[in-house]
Design an enzyme around this catalytic site. Structure first.
Site, PDB file in Angstrom:
ATOM      1  N   ASP A   1       0.813  -1.220   0.000  1.00 34.56           N
ATOM      2  CA  ASP A   1       0.000   0.000   0.000  1.00 34.56           C
ATOM      3  C   ASP A   1       0.845   1.269   0.000  1.00 34.56           C
ATOM      4  OD1 ASP A   1      -2.518  -1.348   0.178  1.00 34.56           O
ATOM      5  OD2 ASP A   1      -2.166  -1.670   2.315  1.00 34.56           O
TER       6      ASP A   1
ATOM      7  N   ARG B   1      -1.130   2.875  16.523  1.00 35.30           N
ATOM      8  CA  ARG B   1      -1.477   3.912  15.530  1.00 35.30           C
ATOM      9  C   ARG B   1      -1.408   5.341  16.042  1.00 35.30           C
ATOM     10  NH1 ARG B   1       0.111   1.016  11.499  1.00 35.30           N
ATOM     11  NH2 ARG B   1      -1.434  -0.351  10.550  1.00 35.30           N
TER      12      ARG B   1
ATOM     13  N   ASP C   1      -7.722   1.567  10.655  1.00 36.05           N
ATOM     14  CA  ASP C   1      -6.503   2.366  10.792  1.00 36.05           C
ATOM     15  C   ASP C   1      -6.653   3.772  10.217  1.00 36.05           C
ATOM     16  OD1 ASP C   1      -5.118   0.448  12.203  1.00 36.05           O
ATOM     17  OD2 ASP C   1      -4.387  -0.546  10.395  1.00 36.05           O
TER      18      ASP C   1
ATOM     19  N   SER D   1      -1.672  -9.133   4.064  1.00 37.80           N
ATOM     20  CA  SER D   1      -1.405  -7.823   4.641  1.00 37.80           C
ATOM     21  C   SER D   1      -1.043  -8.063   6.106  1.00 37.80           C
ATOM     22  CB  SER D   1      -2.656  -6.944   4.530  1.00 37.80           C
ATOM     23  OG  SER D   1      -2.469  -5.785   5.311  1.00 37.80           O
TER      24      SER D   1
HETATM   25  N1  ARG Z   1      -8.103  -5.478  12.678  1.00 31.06           N
HETATM   26  C1  ARG Z   1      -7.018  -4.973  13.438  1.00 31.06           C
HETATM   27  C2  ARG Z   1      -7.311  -3.590  13.933  1.00 31.06           C
HETATM   28  O1  ARG Z   1      -8.155  -2.938  13.400  1.00 31.06           O
HETATM   29  C3  ARG Z   1      -5.684  -5.111  12.750  1.00 31.06           C
HETATM   30  C4  ARG Z   1      -5.449  -4.230  11.575  1.00 31.06           C
HETATM   31  C5  ARG Z   1      -4.193  -4.628  10.898  1.00 31.06           C
HETATM   32  N2  ARG Z   1      -3.828  -3.699   9.907  1.00 31.06           N
HETATM   33  C6  ARG Z   1      -3.237  -4.019   8.758  1.00 31.06           C
HETATM   34  N3  ARG Z   1      -2.895  -3.059   7.961  1.00 31.06           N
HETATM   35  N4  ARG Z   1      -2.989  -5.255   8.393  1.00 31.06           N
HETATM   36  O2  ARG Z   1      -6.713  -3.145  14.867  1.00 31.06           O
END
Ligand code: ARG
Length: 391
Positions: A13, A93, A122, A170
């Site tokens: 990404d 984050r 995110d 990912s």
């Molecule tokens: N579902 C999880 C969260 O919202 C993990 C997200 C993982 N992000 C990624 N870019 N693979 O916290």
């Protein structure tokens, strides 16, 4: 040309984002990769990749200690888990966003960019912090172009960007956990293949004999593992290793995302599971029943706030203060036995224990059994009156 600082990982990404920002948004791209424990190799790959694809300047920012001491420690004190997920990505984050803002300010940038899609959580987490803490414009190229992963891969091929590694999934990794998403894992009907796991052993390969481990806490925060005093970050690493070898910490759930989507999520969180289990075991000994009941409610509330991108919410700070107040007595040591994916606390010790061996003993005469009679007589008085109505 306006400058933009991109939160860069070196993955698909954000690699696509560098090129899009340059070519389609006509911006000068500065990349910044925040180290929250994804490993030195990942950090180097990000720096190499950034240079290769033409970022005008790249920053590698070490935020590991801060992540452990200011974010994970709060997660532990709160026992923060969202649907069984210890919030590894969610806790990191806000810190990543904060660090990117600092770069943006230093560089006199106009905007901050991220590589999040429009489906996940995110994007909310990054933007909540940017909006609350700065006046930067926000650019989200993947979301704004509604790109799919296949389209991104085609774009990478078209631009000869050559990703330094070929990942189907990912993956988001930091010291508190590893999240694996995408491809065949998207369908809850598919059992995850064994090779997605890197931190945790399968039941078959986990150690064949139970392993004992001890964790010592001071005011709710781990200070030693197996009798050795260490900084929190080192304890987490050690906990990841020990628990991972015992097959602990695989989480495979149908998660409720912020925008309402249900999503099959897989995590490896061995250290988090071990430390939170140990922490709860110690709390059982030192907190009152009312504190424990209220804490359960507060934990859920706290985890929801962290998950739902509300790190900036005053209630999150209020809850942290309440936890700190309660955690003043959460000091002591817990021993746990780990075996093939299970964790069981076996001993608990604390100078603040509310448990009395004397009082609970069958041999004790001091706590006079006869005195309880009166208590029983009036316990449930209203229930007894209610039953009498229909007698
Ligand atoms: N579902 C999880 C969260 O919202 C993990 C997200 C993982 N992000 C990624 N870019 N693979 O916290």
């Amino acid at each position: 040309m306006d400058k933009v600082v991109l939160a860069f990982s070196g993955g698909l990404d954000t690699t696509v984002c560098v090129k899009l920002l340059e070519e389609e948004y006509n911006m000068e791209v500065i990349t910044a990769c925040v180290d929250v424990g994804q490993g030195d190799a990942e950090m180097e790959k990000a720096a190499t990749m950034a240079k290769k694809i033409g970022s005008s300047k790249h920053y590698n920012i070490d935020a590991k200690e801060e992540f452990a001491n200011e974010y994970i420690s709060r997660g532990i004190k709160a026992n923060a888990e969202y649907e069984g997920y210890p919030l590894s990505t969610a806790l990191a984050r806000p810190l990543i966003a904060k660090k990117i803002i600092e770069v943006g300010e230093k560089e006199g940038a106009k905007a901050i960019a991220h590589g999040c899609t429009g489906k996940g959580n995110d994007q909310f987490r990054f933007e909540a912090v940017i909006l609350a803490m700065s006046d930067f414009d926000i650019v989200a190229p993947i979301r704004e172009r509604n790109l799919t992963r296949t389209e991104e891969q085609a774009y990478v091929a078209e631009k000869n960007l050559e990703l330094s590694y070929d990942k189907i999934y990912s993956i988001d990794e930091n010291i508190w956990g590893r999240a694996i998403e995408g491809d065949i894992l998207e369908s809850p009907a598919n059992q995850p293949p064994e090779d997605i796991y890197e931190w945790t052993y399968s039941w078959e390969n986990a150690k064949d004999t139970p392993q004992k481990v001890s964790i010592e806490f001071e005011e709710g925060v781990p200070i030693a593992i197996n009798g050795e005093m260490k900084p929190l970050i080192e304890i987490i690493k050690e906990a990841n290793k020990i628990a991972g070898e015992n097959g602990i910490g695989r989480v495979d759930i149908i998660e409720n995302r912020m925008i309402g989507l249900k999503s099959r999520e897989i995590y490896e969180v061995p250290g988090a599971k071990l430390l939170i289990t140990a922490h709860k075991a110690l709390e059982e000994l030192v907190l009152t029943v009312d504190e424990i009941r209220f804490k359960e409610y507060m934990s859920t509330l706290y985890a929801d706030l962290v998950y739902r991108a509300l790190w900036q919410e005053p209630l999150r700070e209020d809850l942290d203060q309440a936890f700190d107040q309660m955690q003043r007595r959460v000091s002591g040591e817990v021993e746990l036995v780990l075996f093939k994916g299970s964790i069981r606390p076996v001993t608990r010790k604390s100078p603040f224990s509310l448990h009395s061996v004397e009082q609970i003993s069958f041999e004790d005469k001091e706590t006079d059994q006869r005195e309880v009679e009166g208590m029983i007589k009036y316990h449930g008085l209203q229930a007894a009156n209610y039953q009498k109505l229909s007698r």
